[in-house]
Design a protein around this motif. Structure first.
Motif: not given
Length: 331
Positions: A157, A194, A197-198, A323, A326-327
């Motif tokens: 990413s 993925t 979900k984000s 990240q 965030e996850l």
């Protein structure tokens, strides 16, 4: 502030830049505002890294997560006491390879038990790890095996581009052999789930061809696209996933950066890694998707050539930490 996730940061190969970029990152106050960072490694190596980078942090050894204080200026290290400052810098070492594996193994146990909410990994050296008897191509395969995960993939990413891989750390001939419709479908599904979900409502997914010009109707290759890729794409389309392909890789990444797609499904390692790294080594983050735990990583290696000089750039690790935060699920 107990809702800040605990992020376990594995120290990586001690002979490389991992300890230095960890120290530099944890001297950034924003990390502590947003999370509770915990290094899994060896205190002696981190103390040496503080000297290398001219840092001011104190390294605090702990034996259990409950002992951590998570205070800026003091780096909590769950120390496995595997290495000391006699460890060489910038050279392949089976001792450092073994330690790097054990740090990851410990982090996985902590994440599975809920003691930490995410793992962020500093780089390890595959040669060193395999010299120590740990026969894995990289982090992704360790995480998959130790969590019992069968359907997983590496996702890279960057701010303008996301790439997910059908195959990763294998040679190109082996990669082509490993590509099949089931795997292509599974990776498309992982990409879709993925991104959904984000917060991406209907992700637009593009699939790379294997051959130049995606085979151009049999002009290049031996029908690999028709045999290995197209059935997986059609299956995903039939399930309502918005996916196109196979498309020519030479223009697809440009189109994705332009905004035509949300993510690219790459067929093999360099097909996906090259475009990400052109955007900047400090921009890319490696995320393993499909695991029952959260794992992010820098998208660069151990950089033995500059290890110990204090000049390693920590920006990719900071982005990987961002990240992971965030996850991570809130405890």
């Amino acid at each position: 502030m107990s809702n800040r996730p605990i992020i376990g940061i594995t120290m990586g190969d001690a002979a490389g830049i991992g300890p230095e970029i960890i120290v530099k990152s944890l001297e950034n106050g924003d990390v502590y505002k947003q999370s509770r960072p915990l290094v899994i490694g060896d205190t002696a190596i981190l103390e040496r890294a503080v000297d290398f980078v001219g840092g001011t942090s104190r390294i605090r050894a702990i034996a259990d997560v409950s002992e951590a204080k998570f205070e800026k200026g003091t780096i909590d290290c769950l120390s496995l006491n595997l290495l000391d400052t006699g460890s060489q810098i910038g050279k392949v070492s089976k001792e450092a390879g073994h330690a790097a594996f054990k740090y990851v193994e410990k982090a996985i146990d902590l994440a599975k038990n809920g003691d930490i909410q995410a793992i962020c990994t500093a780089p390890l050296n595959k040669e060193a790890m395999q010299l120590a008897g740990h026969q894995y191509p990289g982090h992704t395969e360790i995480l998959a095996e130790l969590t019992g995960t069968k359907d997983y993939s590496m996702m890279l990413s960057a701010p303008q581009l996301k790439v997910i891989h059908v195959t990763t750390h294998v040679g190109i001939v082996d990669a082509v052999k490993l590509i099949n419709p089931e795997r292509v479908y599974n990776v498309i599904k992982l990409a879709h789930d993925t991104l959904t979900k984000s917060g991406v409502e209907q992700p637009k997914i593009a699939v790379c061809g294997i051959n130049p010009h995606a085979g151009e109707n049999g002009l290049f290759g031996y029908g690999e696209e028709e045999e290995k890729v197209i059935p997986g794409v059609k299956r995903a389309q039939q399930e309502g996933i918005e996916v196109q392909g196979p498309l020519p890789a030479d223009t697809l990444f440009f189109r994705t950066v332009r905004g035509d797609f949300d993510i690219v499904v790459a067929m093999y390692h360099d097909q996906g890694h090259g475009p990400i790294k052109v955007l900047g080594l400090d921009a890319g983050v490696n995320i393993t998707v499909g695991l029952p735990i959260i794992r992010t990583s820098v998208d660069h290696g151990t950089a033995f050539d500059i290890a110990g000089k204090g000049i390693a750039d920590e920006r990719s690790l900071l982005e990987a930490l961002r990240q992971a935060i965030e996850l991570a699920p809130v405890k």
